[in-house]
Design a protein around this motif. Structure first.
Motif, short mmCIF file in Angstrom:
data_model
loop_
_atom_site.label_atom_id
_atom_site.label_comp_id
_atom_site.label_asym_id
_atom_site.label_seq_id
_atom_site.Cartn_x
_atom_site.Cartn_y
_atom_site.Cartn_z
N HIS A 1 0.53 0.24 -5.60
CA HIS A 1 -0.41 -0.09 -4.77
C HIS A 1 0.01 0.02 -3.28
CE1 HIS A 1 -2.15 -3.72 -2.09
NE2 HIS A 1 -2.82 -2.77 -2.09
N LEU A 2 -0.77 0.63 -2.42
CA LEU A 2 -0.49 0.95 -0.88
C LEU A 2 -1.80 0.33 -0.18
CD1 LEU A 2 1.16 2.26 1.16
CD2 LEU A 2 -0.39 4.38 0.97
N ASP A 3 -1.41 -0.71 0.73
CA ASP A 3 -2.10 -1.25 1.58
C ASP A 3 -2.07 -0.35 2.86
OD1 ASP A 3 -3.33 -2.69 3.64
OD2 ASP A 3 -2.11 -4.52 3.41
N THR A 4 -3.19 0.39 2.95
CA THR A 4 -3.12 1.41 4.17
C THR A 4 -3.39 0.86 5.44
OG1 THR A 4 -5.54 2.05 3.82
CG2 THR A 4 -4.11 3.35 2.55
N GLY A 5 -3.84 -0.48 5.46
CA GLY A 5 -4.13 -1.09 6.73
C GLY A 5 -2.77 -1.29 7.33
N LEU A 6 -1.80 -1.61 6.81
CA LEU A 6 -0.36 -1.63 6.94
C LEU A 6 0.06 -0.58 7.85
CD1 LEU A 6 1.69 -3.34 4.33
CD2 LEU A 6 0.88 -4.50 6.45
N LEU A 7 -0.31 0.70 7.64
CA LEU A 7 0.17 1.85 8.35
C LEU A 7 -0.42 1.89 9.71
CD1 LEU A 7 -0.45 4.68 5.66
CD2 LEU A 7 1.41 3.58 5.98
N TYR A 8 -1.69 1.34 9.73
CA TYR A 8 -2.43 1.47 11.21
C TYR A 8 -1.93 0.46 12.08
CZ TYR A 8 -5.41 4.95 9.22
OH TYR A 8 -5.72 6.21 8.92
N ARG A 9 -1.32 -0.92 11.12
CA ARG A 9 -0.97 -2.02 11.61
C ARG A 9 0.39 -1.71 12.30
NH1 ARG A 9 -3.37 -7.29 10.47
NH2 ARG A 9 -5.17 -7.18 9.49
N ALA A 10 1.12 -1.01 11.58
CA ALA A 10 2.47 -0.48 12.17
C ALA A 10 2.53 0.22 13.24
CB ALA A 10 3.30 -0.13 11.01
N VAL A 11 1.47 1.19 13.47
CA VAL A 11 1.24 2.25 14.48
C VAL A 11 0.94 1.25 15.86
CG1 VAL A 11 -0.02 3.87 15.75
CG2 VAL A 11 0.86 4.07 13.11
N GLY A 12 -0.06 0.21 15.53
CA GLY A 12 -0.66 -0.70 16.63
C GLY A 12 0.61 -1.53 17.16
N ASP B 1 -3.17 -10.00 17.01
CA ASP B 1 -3.08 -9.00 18.00
C ASP B 1 -2.68 -7.56 17.74
OD1 ASP B 1 -0.49 -10.13 17.21
OD2 ASP B 1 0.21 -9.52 19.21
N VAL B 2 -2.03 -7.81 16.32
CA VAL B 2 -1.65 -6.39 15.78
C VAL B 2 -2.81 -5.51 15.12
CG1 VAL B 2 -0.24 -5.23 14.17
CG2 VAL B 2 0.58 -7.22 15.42
N ALA B 3 -3.69 -6.68 14.64
CA ALA B 3 -4.94 -6.02 13.87
C ALA B 3 -5.80 -5.37 14.93
CB ALA B 3 -5.74 -7.32 13.35
N GLN B 4 -5.89 -5.87 16.27
CA GLN B 4 -6.89 -5.42 17.15
C GLN B 4 -6.20 -3.88 17.55
OE1 GLN B 4 -9.75 -5.77 18.46
NE2 GLN B 4 -10.25 -7.61 17.02
N ALA B 5 -4.80 -4.13 17.72
CA ALA B 5 -4.17 -2.73 18.26
C ALA B 5 -4.28 -1.79 17.17
CB ALA B 5 -2.71 -2.94 18.50
N ALA C 1 7.49 -2.35 6.53
CA ALA C 1 7.99 -3.11 5.47
C ALA C 1 7.79 -4.50 5.89
CB ALA C 1 9.46 -2.84 5.38
N ASP C 2 7.70 -4.98 7.27
CA ASP C 2 7.68 -6.51 7.11
C ASP C 2 5.93 -6.81 7.46
OD1 ASP C 2 7.59 -9.22 7.81
OD2 ASP C 2 9.11 -8.97 9.45
N ALA C 3 5.48 -6.97 6.21
CA ALA C 3 3.93 -7.02 6.20
C ALA C 3 3.43 -8.31 7.05
CB ALA C 3 3.48 -7.20 5.00
N ASP C 4 4.41 -9.52 7.11
CA ASP C 4 3.98 -10.70 7.70
C ASP C 4 3.83 -10.76 9.09
OD1 ASP C 4 3.50 -12.23 5.46
OD2 ASP C 4 5.63 -13.23 5.56
N VAL C 5 4.93 -9.94 9.69
CA VAL C 5 4.69 -9.67 11.26
C VAL C 5 3.38 -8.90 11.50
CG1 VAL C 5 5.77 -8.60 13.16
CG2 VAL C 5 7.28 -9.85 11.44
N LEU C 6 3.19 -7.91 10.76
CA LEU C 6 1.92 -6.93 10.91
C LEU C 6 0.78 -7.63 10.86
CD1 LEU C 6 3.49 -3.82 9.35
CD2 LEU C 6 3.32 -4.36 11.77
N ARG C 7 0.47 -8.85 9.94
CA ARG C 7 -0.80 -9.53 9.91
C ARG C 7 -1.24 -10.11 10.85
NH1 ARG C 7 -1.68 -7.13 5.32
NH2 ARG C 7 -0.20 -7.46 3.62
#
Ligand code: CDP
Ligand code: CDP
Length: 203
Positions: A30-41, A72-76, A63-69
């Motif tokens: 499984h790949l949550d692709t939102g995490l890629l954009y969140r990590a860039v943000g 403010d990261v979602a908007q970025a 790797a650290d999904a909790d920080v990315l959720r």
């Protein structure tokens, strides 16, 4: 066998929950692709150029999904996701993931339309704005985040508008996607329906 399941839809519709459960059921990756954009943000919030952040992204950055959720990261994420160069830098990683032996589930906004137009199963998961805002609000409260329902609803509405209005890979159901309105579905019902859709594709 190698089967690809593409799950798209607006924020907090239940894509990730369904994707994780389908992957666990069938033993797919499984790949949550939102995490890629969140990590860039996240990297852009830290001062990096968005295109450089996407081009140098490595798995340790998401790797650290909790920080990315965090909201403010979602908007970025949604802002950098509107940039064609950022999206282009992330395509090959997602396509390689989708092609792995043993099956893969990817969830995001453009999986069925751009990343995996040949996916054997395509679901477009939705729920009403109110239900999605409440689900994400309760999820964030559960993680100890101090947010109001109004703030969460505004975050989702702003992102959905940006994600469906952008020129490159806008959020829209693929022509051959099955529409999945989970407004009145429990998680178990939604997961059972998704598993049935995969079984039907397996023949
Ligand atoms: O991945 P996406 O943003 O689309 O949504 P999610 O993170 O899977 O789901 C958002 C929240 O809604 C989670 O806390 C889920 O447990 C919850 N949910 C729900 O209450 N009922 C569903 N049918 C699906 C998800
Ligand atoms: O969990 P939620 O549905 O709230 O968001 P997400 O799936 O983690 O995605 C965060 C943001 O990344 C979205 O608002 C989109 O702007 C962007 N995204 C995208 O453009 N394409 C994807 N395949 C996945 C996410």
């Amino acid at each position: 066998m190698s089967l690809t399941v593409a799950i798209d839809g607006p924020a907090a519709a239940g894509k990730g929950t369904i994707a994780r459960a389908v992957a666990a059921h069938f033993g797919f990756a499984h790949l949550d692709t939102g995490l890629l954009y969140r990590a860039v943000g996240r990297r852009v919030l830290d001062g990096m150029d968005p295109i450089e952040a996407a081009q140098t992204l490595r798995s340790e950055h998401f790797a650290d999904a909790d920080v990315l959720r965090m909201p403010d990261v979602a908007q970025a994420a949604s802002q950098v996701a509107a940039m064609p160069e950022v999206r282009a830098a992330l395509v090959s990683f997602q396509r390689a993931f989708a092609r792995r032996q043993g099956g893969a589930v990817l969830d995001g906004r453009d999986i069925g339309t751009v990343i995996c137009p040949d996916a054997e199963v395509k679901l477009f998961v939705t729920a009403t704005d109110e239900v999605r805002a409440r689900r994400r609000y309760e999820e964030l409260l559960g993680k100890g985040q101090k947010v109001t329902l109004e703030e969460v609803a505004a975050d989702l509405a702003r992102r959905d508008q940006r994600d469906s209005g952008r020129k490159t890979a806008p959020m829209t159901p693929a022509n051959d996607a099955q529409l999945f309105d989970t407004t009145t579905m429990s998680i178990d019902e939604a997961v059972a329906k998704a598993i049935a859709a995969v079984e039907a594709a397996q023949g």
